[in-house]
Design a protein around this motif. Structure first.
Motif, PDB file in Angstrom:
ATOM      1  N   GLY A   1     -31.389  36.043  46.984  1.00 48.54           N
ATOM      2  CA  GLY A   1     -30.809  36.062  45.647  1.00 48.54           C
ATOM      3  C   GLY A   1     -29.297  36.019  45.682  1.00 48.54           C
ATOM      4  N   ALA A   2     -28.700  36.777  46.614  1.00 47.42           N
ATOM      5  CA  ALA A   2     -27.241  36.796  46.731  1.00 47.42           C
ATOM      6  C   ALA A   2     -26.710  35.425  47.141  1.00 47.42           C
ATOM      7  N   LEU A   3     -27.373  34.785  48.109  1.00 44.48           N
ATOM      8  CA  LEU A   3     -26.928  33.473  48.561  1.00 44.48           C
ATOM      9  C   LEU A   3     -27.057  32.432  47.451  1.00 44.48           C
ATOM     10  N   TRP A   4     -28.152  32.477  46.726  1.00 50.07           N
ATOM     11  CA  TRP A   4     -28.409  31.546  45.621  1.00 50.07           C
ATOM     12  C   TRP A   4     -27.359  31.716  44.524  1.00 50.07           C
ATOM     13  N   LEU A   5     -27.158  32.963  44.082  1.00 49.58           N
ATOM     14  CA  LEU A   5     -26.270  33.223  42.939  1.00 49.58           C
ATOM     15  C   LEU A   5     -24.793  33.049  43.304  1.00 49.58           C
ATOM     16  N   ARG A   6     -24.425  33.445  44.503  1.00 49.60           N
ATOM     17  CA  ARG A   6     -23.019  33.333  44.905  1.00 49.60           C
ATOM     18  C   ARG A   6     -22.547  31.880  44.826  1.00 49.60           C
ATOM     19  N   GLU A   7     -23.400  30.967  45.236  1.00 49.01           N
ATOM     20  CA  GLU A   7     -23.038  29.552  45.186  1.00 49.01           C
ATOM     21  C   GLU A   7     -23.046  29.017  43.763  1.00 49.01           C
ATOM     22  N   ARG A   8     -24.100  29.327  43.013  1.00 50.13           N
ATOM     23  CA  ARG A   8     -24.233  28.757  41.671  1.00 50.13           C
ATOM     24  C   ARG A   8     -23.291  29.374  40.654  1.00 50.13           C
ATOM     25  N   LEU A   9     -22.852  30.590  40.902  1.00 50.79           N
ATOM     26  CA  LEU A   9     -21.905  31.236  39.983  1.00 50.79           C
ATOM     27  C   LEU A   9     -20.455  31.034  40.418  1.00 50.79           C
ATOM     28  N   GLY A  10     -20.270  30.303  41.505  1.00 47.14           N
ATOM     29  CA  GLY A  10     -18.916  30.050  41.976  1.00 47.14           C
ATOM     30  C   GLY A  10     -18.224  31.292  42.515  1.00 47.14           C
ATOM     31  N   LEU A  11     -18.971  32.178  43.167  1.00 50.86           N
ATOM     32  CA  LEU A  11     -18.418  33.448  43.647  1.00 50.86           C
ATOM     33  C   LEU A  11     -18.257  33.488  45.158  1.00 50.86           C
ATOM     34  N   THR A  12     -18.349  32.350  45.815  1.00 48.92           N
ATOM     35  CA  THR A  12     -18.336  32.333  47.271  1.00 48.92           C
ATOM     36  C   THR A  12     -17.092  32.998  47.849  1.00 48.92           C
ATOM     37  N   SER A  13     -15.946  32.806  47.243  1.00 50.01           N
ATOM     38  CA  SER A  13     -14.705  33.377  47.769  1.00 50.01           C
ATOM     39  C   SER A  13     -14.404  34.752  47.186  1.00 50.01           C
TER      40      SER A  13
END
Length: 385
Positions: A318-330
């Motif tokens: 869930g964290a990997l999925w959402l971090r990318e789609r919500l633009g939160l990677t950095s």
């Protein structure tokens, strides 16, 4: 076809002679006359003796039906018989062993969290309904069992209320929710012929008192997500190799102590209505960390990215999925070592007695793993397809 007079008379004399023989001693001449006259039509004058003509015809009228019924029917003929036919026992081969399939009349609804991608979520646009790893695995398993199960996305607290057959208005808030289309005030699970299951549950001591569970369907790894600028506690910093299923954060992870101890004093985001397993739930109740509830993992990640939380307890995929789609990677980072590794299950309320269905479901999942279908579904769902 009528017998000739001589033959009729001979037959009558024969019958009379037989009757006399059966009732007592007779004369040899009488017996011989009966036999001789039964041979056929006499060519000479009739010899009258023993019985008058009228009596002979009377005996003949009585005897002929008896003689006719005594003659076996010709091949293919079916004599009338008003007696009831004797019951026939038909030998049948034993039915092959088969998985237990519940009656088709009992409709099956399986509930999933509507906001837990990529495990389960509510589809949009051209792909409505329940989507993700769990609904797609369950749908294929039930399809192989010949069951038309309905996959229903719902808020998780509502799904648990439906699983427990709680009626609308009994608990208030999320726990009083209903499946779409049900009339207010009715208990969905209580409808005759309907079965309600929920998929994606962890096993806890309290749930074991209420529910029957399938074998593990999947494993969820629970991790802490921190702001990108935060220092990750040492107990959570190392991957530590493969972490076994059932790990609950109480075992020592390197020199930093236990992952559970590293949470002390933190303000952590959790999802409303969720259980995080017996150990984390107990730590929360004991005040080992400060829990702040939100409606979804996505909301908690946004809070972490905005600096409003020290961290959030989230599922790895869930964290990997959402971090990318919500633009939160950095903006956010995930601790490498999990807090817990918990299997998830399909469950039914124990009173609904769905043991056979759960065992058949388990067998179907095993078949899917053996033929590669399970891995293909998981990979496709993780890619958002």
């Amino acid at each position: 076809m009528s017998p000739c007079p001589e033959a009729a008379g001979a037959a009558a004399d024969s019958i009379a002679a037989a009757a006399r023989d059966a009732s007592g001693p007779g004369t040899g001449a009488g017996m011989g006359r009966g036999i001789a006259r039964a041979d056929g039509c006499a060519s000479g004058p009739r010899v009258r003796g023993g019985l008058t003509g009228k009596l002979r015809w009377l005996l003949l009228a009585v005897a002929l039906p008896v003689l006719v019924t005594a003659v076996p029917p010709a091949s293919g003929a079916r004599p009338a018989d008003t007696r009831a036919a004797a019951p026939q026992t038909v030998a049948t081969a034993p039915a092959p062993a088969a998985r237990h399939i519940p009656p088709a009349s009992a409709s099956l609804h399986v509930l999933f969290d509507e906001d837990l991608p990529p495990y389960s979520y509510k589809g949009k646009g051209a792909q409505p309904g329940a989507r993700g790893i769990y609904p797609e695995l369950a749908a294929e398993a039930f399809r192989r069992l010949g069951l038309a199960a309905t996959m229903v996305p719902a808020p998780w607290a509502r799904a648990m209320a439906e699983l427990n057959h709680e009626c609308a208005g009994e608990g208030g808030g999320e726990r009083s929710g209903k499946i779409s289309g049900e009339r207010s005030g009715e208990c969905v699970g209580g409808h005759a012929g309907r079965r309600i299951g929920a998929c994606g549950l962890y096993v806890t001591a309290q749930r074991l008192l209420l529910h029957d569970f399938s074998a593990p369907l999947f494993e969820e790894h629970l991790h802490l997500v921190f702001p990108a600028s935060a220092t990750i506690p040492e107990a959570l910093a190392g991957a530590g190799g493969v972490v076994p299923a059932g790990f609950d954060g109480t075992a020592t992870a390197g020199a930093g102590g236990t992952p559970l101890a590293a949470l002390r004093g933190m303000r952590l985001g959790v999802v409303r209505g969720w259980s995080y397993g017996d150990t984390l739930d107990a730590a929360r109740e004991a005040g080992a960390f400060i829990a702040e509830e939100a409606g979804s993992e996505a909301q908690n990640l946004l809070k972490v990215a905005g600096g409003r939380l020290d961290g959030a307890i989230v599922t790895r995929e869930g964290a990997l999925w959402l971090r990318e789609r919500l633009g939160l990677t950095s903006l956010v980072t995930m601790a490498p070592h999990p807090l817990a590794v918990l299997p998830v299950h399909l469950a039914f309320r124990r009173q609904d007695a769905q043991h056979h269905l759960l065992r058949d479901f388990d067998a179907s999942i095993r078949d899917m793993k053996a033929d590669g279908t399970y891995a293909r579904i998981v990979e496709r769902a993780l890619n958002g397809q």
